[in-house]
Design a protein around this motif. Structure first.
Motif, mmCIF file in Angstrom:
data_model
loop_
_atom_site.group_PDB
_atom_site.id
_atom_site.type_symbol
_atom_site.label_atom_id
_atom_site.label_comp_id
_atom_site.label_asym_id
_atom_site.label_seq_id
_atom_site.Cartn_x
_atom_site.Cartn_y
_atom_site.Cartn_z
ATOM 1 N N LYS A 57 96.417 -8.883 55.569
ATOM 2 C CA LYS A 57 96.784 -8.584 54.187
ATOM 3 C C LYS A 57 98.161 -9.134 53.835
ATOM 4 N N THR A 58 98.390 -9.250 52.533
ATOM 5 C CA THR A 58 99.717 -9.618 52.044
ATOM 6 C C THR A 58 100.376 -8.354 51.511
ATOM 7 N N PHE A 59 101.628 -8.163 51.852
ATOM 8 C CA PHE A 59 102.357 -6.979 51.387
ATOM 9 C C PHE A 59 103.643 -7.397 50.686
ATOM 10 N N GLN A 60 104.175 -6.516 49.868
ATOM 11 C CA GLN A 60 105.480 -6.723 49.257
ATOM 12 C C GLN A 60 106.436 -5.667 49.810
ATOM 13 N N SER A 61 107.671 -6.090 50.026
ATOM 14 C CA SER A 61 108.619 -5.144 50.621
ATOM 15 C C SER A 61 109.396 -4.333 49.600
ATOM 16 N N THR A 62 109.360 -4.732 48.349
ATOM 17 C CA THR A 62 110.086 -3.948 47.365
ATOM 18 C C THR A 62 109.165 -3.596 46.213
ATOM 19 N N CYS A 63 109.520 -2.536 45.563
ATOM 20 C CA CYS A 63 108.672 -2.064 44.482
ATOM 21 C C CYS A 63 109.496 -1.120 43.627
ATOM 22 N N GLU A 64 109.303 -1.170 42.334
ATOM 23 C CA GLU A 64 110.081 -0.240 41.498
ATOM 24 C C GLU A 64 109.523 1.172 41.645
ATOM 25 N N ILE A 65 110.377 2.124 41.367
ATOM 26 C CA ILE A 65 109.990 3.512 41.596
ATOM 27 C C ILE A 65 109.414 4.128 40.325
ATOM 28 N N ASP A 171 104.451 4.108 47.696
ATOM 29 C CA ASP A 171 103.893 3.972 46.350
ATOM 30 C C ASP A 171 103.200 2.615 46.231
ATOM 31 N N ALA A 172 101.883 2.655 46.329
ATOM 32 C CA ALA A 172 101.107 1.416 46.261
ATOM 33 C C ALA A 172 100.338 1.357 44.940
ATOM 34 N N SER A 173 100.983 1.793 43.863
ATOM 35 C CA SER A 173 100.309 1.808 42.554
ATOM 36 C C SER A 173 100.029 0.396 42.066
ATOM 37 N N ASP A 174 101.000 -0.517 42.269
ATOM 38 C CA ASP A 174 100.869 -1.852 41.677
ATOM 39 C C ASP A 174 100.391 -2.905 42.658
ATOM 40 N N LEU A 175 100.873 -2.826 43.882
ATOM 41 C CA LEU A 175 100.489 -3.839 44.866
ATOM 42 C C LEU A 175 100.587 -3.279 46.278
ATOM 43 N N ASN A 176 100.212 -4.104 47.234
ATOM 44 C CA ASN A 176 100.313 -3.690 48.629
ATOM 45 C C ASN A 176 101.780 -3.614 49.017
ATOM 46 N N VAL A 177 102.184 -2.504 49.596
ATOM 47 C CA VAL A 177 103.606 -2.351 49.914
ATOM 48 C C VAL A 177 103.866 -2.204 51.406
ATOM 49 N N ASN A 205 96.379 0.652 46.110
ATOM 50 C CA ASN A 205 96.561 -0.514 46.974
ATOM 51 C C ASN A 205 96.927 -0.063 48.387
ATOM 52 N N ALA A 206 97.055 -1.031 49.257
ATOM 53 C CA ALA A 206 97.328 -0.704 50.658
ATOM 54 C C ALA A 206 98.825 -0.509 50.894
#
Lengths: 428, 254
Positions: A57-65, A171-177, A205-206
């Motif tokens: 999978k592809t993940f993102q390391s940052t995400c807004e709260i 919080d995986a609301s928008d993307l994989n985190v 999301n994952a």
């Protein structure tokens, strides 16, 4: 691919100005990770736990709260406690939800990022000294990419009155985190601390959490450490917890895994002095296609220490549990007492348990016992309850609850136990 | 109350009960005696609904209902109580919680409201006093770490709490010293009310010195081969079982 996320993240750190010679540490850890690669089922220690579904999978390391996070926190059982809170969302500290009520200013309860600036001496003295990077790909990865986590420092002879809750939300609301929290807990001589480390998730999301916690217990220190994992959804967690014990220390650890798609717990104790007590208790309740893997290792490095380990599982659906309990009794460690039990109840024909005790004993005057059971609910007990007029489903639940609560009750915060019992009851 | 007709049962293909006939009326105490392997424990297991026994013939009616058709929990809620030969230890379930659940499940079955917590505790206290139960035992996990005598007394205490119509006592005297035997018997005798019936299964006569039966039946090779009054038990005590066995063999050969 996860690897691409990681490489991209690592490049960012190269340009950051960090206190101390931290970049060198990151680079060494990253080199170790690259050498080892992600663990595969070819590794003996990862035989039953396949990470491929994660690494693909592809993940993102940052995400807004999101505000959703507040609701999740407020609805949690942990938030009801009178306690110190450090709340992290996807690995970043949320100031608004964090709250320190401890009065004594010599006790430090803060984010690790803050401690790296303000408590450099303590940080440098302890960081990375107990959870080794060598040969541990996931630890190396965490070290190379760490950004934040919890830091607790209890100076000599102090008692932290209220528990410290390290509250993690994915919080995986928008993307994989992807989050890689790093916790450092230093409890000096004759001090006492209670930690509640807890994991939740939100979003469809994952999420992947790769967390490392190092705890140092100075002489005669007493640490209560409770880990509660209930990340519902497509949640993956690799959790590495290392305790380093000086002489005459007491550590009581409880892991409750009540949810999660794939949870791998590595729980290590190293007894570096005589007369240590290490208590390791675990409960996992699994369902669907979940996999919960508990690998524990107790190093009896010095004489006259005691360890007691009891892990219990309840498996439903197509779920899988893995238990691997290693006890190393070093050459010097005469008069060691080490006990280990792993019990499993399978409630479905499709559930699987892989359990393995692993005792390596190099001293000759020791007492070590181990036992593992896999079975169904005891038929005699079921019949006994039914013969008193208790219907089958009620009887089954009564027995399962009793079986599970035995572990939950190792937690010494009665109000938390009560709430957890309701939670466990709901899962059965 | 209880009517057993030509009851046949087996376990793992082995025939144990070969046609039992027994009628128990309200208020009666029946003793079922017999040598080892006669089928005594099988009889109690079949009546309580243990799954490992297969009923291959006959019928059992309890107050006009087909007992064999019921689940173990329904039998209990209809008023059948089995006092176990080996009560099970159940860690993590307190005696109090267990009894409250059992009583309220029975009430639910009978269409009654659950008993309130305070009413339940009062009721339990009364029965504890009646049965001379140690208070500490009820707060502990069910039977966990209890001595043999404590377990059997706990069975009788449960009986007092659940107020069954028919009690089957499966070798309750086994493993009891004389003091425990007296206490257990005294508990049972206090529960006799002219309506409640008892089937006392035992190998030895000594229990029957304390719980005096109206009828004594001798079970041998899965059948009741002889019935009589309390004096039959005394005769068995004095002469052993061999003369009964001989009688049966003689009849068979004749």
């Amino acid at each position: 691919m996860l690897l691409e996320t990681i490489k991209k993240d690592f490049i960012q750190y190269k340009d950051q100005a960090e206190p101390g010679n931290f970049l060198a540490l990151r680079e060494a850890a990253f080199a170790e990770f690259e050498k080892l690669g992600f663990p595969t089922t070819k590794h003996e220690e990862w035989k039953y736990t396949n990470l491929k579904s994660i690494t693909d999978k592809t993940f993102q390391s940052t995400c807004e709260i999101k505000s959703l996070v507040n609701e999740l926190f407020n609805a949690s059982i942990e938030s009801k406690l009178t306690a110190n809170f450090l709340v992290f969302v996807n690995g970043s500290l949320v100031n608004e939800l964090s709250k320190i009520i401890e009065k004594d200013n010599s006790i430090v309860i803060s984010s690790l990022a803050n401690a790296r600036k303000k408590h450099q001496d303590i940080f440098n003295q302890h960081f990375g000294k107990y959870a080794m990077v060598e040969g541990q790909a996931m630890n190396a990865l965490n070290t190379a990419l760490l950004s934040d986590g919890a830091f607790v420092f209890v100076p000599k002879g102090k008692t932290v009155v209220h528990p410290v809750v390290i509250f993690n939300i994915s919080d995986a609301s928008d993307l994989n985190v992807l989050a890689q929290p790093r916790n450092l807990i230093v409890v000096e001589e004759q001090s006492t601390l209670t930690i509640v480390e807890t994991y939740y998730a939100t979003g469809t999301n994952a999420s992947l959490t790769n967390v490392v916690t190092e705890t140092y217990a100075g002489k005669q220190a007493h640490v209560e450490h409770y880990k509660i994992q209930q990340q519902a959804g497509a949640c993956y967690q690799n959790n590495f917890t290392q305790f380093f014990q000086e002489a005459d220390t007491n550590i009581n650890h409880v892991t409750l895994t009540l949810d999660g798609t794939l949870v791998r717990n590595n729980l290590h104790f190293y007894m570096n002095g005589e007369n240590c007590n290490s208590l390791l208790y675990g409960l996992y309740v699994t369902d669907n296609n979940d996999l919960v893997d508990n690998h524990t290792r107790v190093d009896h490095a010095k004489p006259n220490c005691f360890s007691d380990e009891k892990y219990k599982g309840i498996l439903k659906g197509h779920s899988t549990a893995v238990f691997n309990g290693k006890i190393m009794v070093h050459l010097d460690a005469q008069k060691t007492n080490a006990y280990q039990r792993n019990q499993n109840i399978l409630l479905s024909d499709d559930a699987t348990v892989n359990t393995k005790p692993q005792l390596e004993i190099f001293a000759d005057d020791v007492k070590c016992t181990h036992g593992a059971t896999v079975g169904e609910l005891d038929e005699e007990s079921m019949f006994y309850l039914r013969s008193r007029g208790i219907p089958e489903d009620v009887a089954r639940k009564l027995l399962l609850t009793a079986y599970a609560v035995d572990i939950a009750e190792k937690i010494k915060i009665p109000e938390l136990v009560e709430l957890l019992e309701q939670k466990i009851d709901g899962k059965l | 109350m209880l009517e057993i007709k030509e009851l046949k049962a087996e376990i793992e293909g082995k025939k144990i009960l070969n046609g039992i006939n027994l009628v128990v009326k309200p208020g009666e105490v029946h003793a079922v005696m017999g040598p080892n392997g006669a089928g005594k424990s099988t009889l109690s297991a079949v009546l309580a609904g243990r799954a490992d026994y297969a009923v291959t013939g006959g019928e059992v009616s309890f107050n006009g209902k087909d007992l064999l058709d019921m689940t173990p929990e329904d039998r209990a809620r209809e008023g059948v109580f089995l006092a176990f030969q080996y009560p099970v230890e159940i860690p993590g379930v307190s005696t109090t919680n267990f009894l409250k659940t059992a009583i309220n499940e029975k009430r639910k079955y009978l269409g009654l409201e659950p008993m309130e917590a305070t009413a339940f505790l009062k009721f339990m206290r009364e029965k504890m006093e009646l049965m001379e139960m140690d208070k500490a035992l009820t707060s502990r996990s069910l039977n966990e770490g209890f001595s043999g005598g404590e377990k059997k007394r706990n069975e009788v205490f449960q009986m007092a709490m659940l107020e069954p119509k028919l009690t089957i006592m499966d070798e309750t005297d086994s493993g009891l010293d004389i003091d425990a035997l007296r206490l257990v018997s005294a508990g049972v005798n206090k529960l006799k009310d002219g309506e409640r019936s008892f089937v006392v299964i035992t190998h030895y006569q000594r229990l029957l010195d304390y719980i005096v039966p109206d009828f004594v039946h001798v079970l041998y090779k899965g059948r009741i081969v002889k019935s009589g009054d309390a004096s039959l038990a005394k005769e068995l005590e004095a002469k052993g079982y061999d003369w009964i066995k001989a009688e049966v063999e003689q009849d068979a050969n004749a």
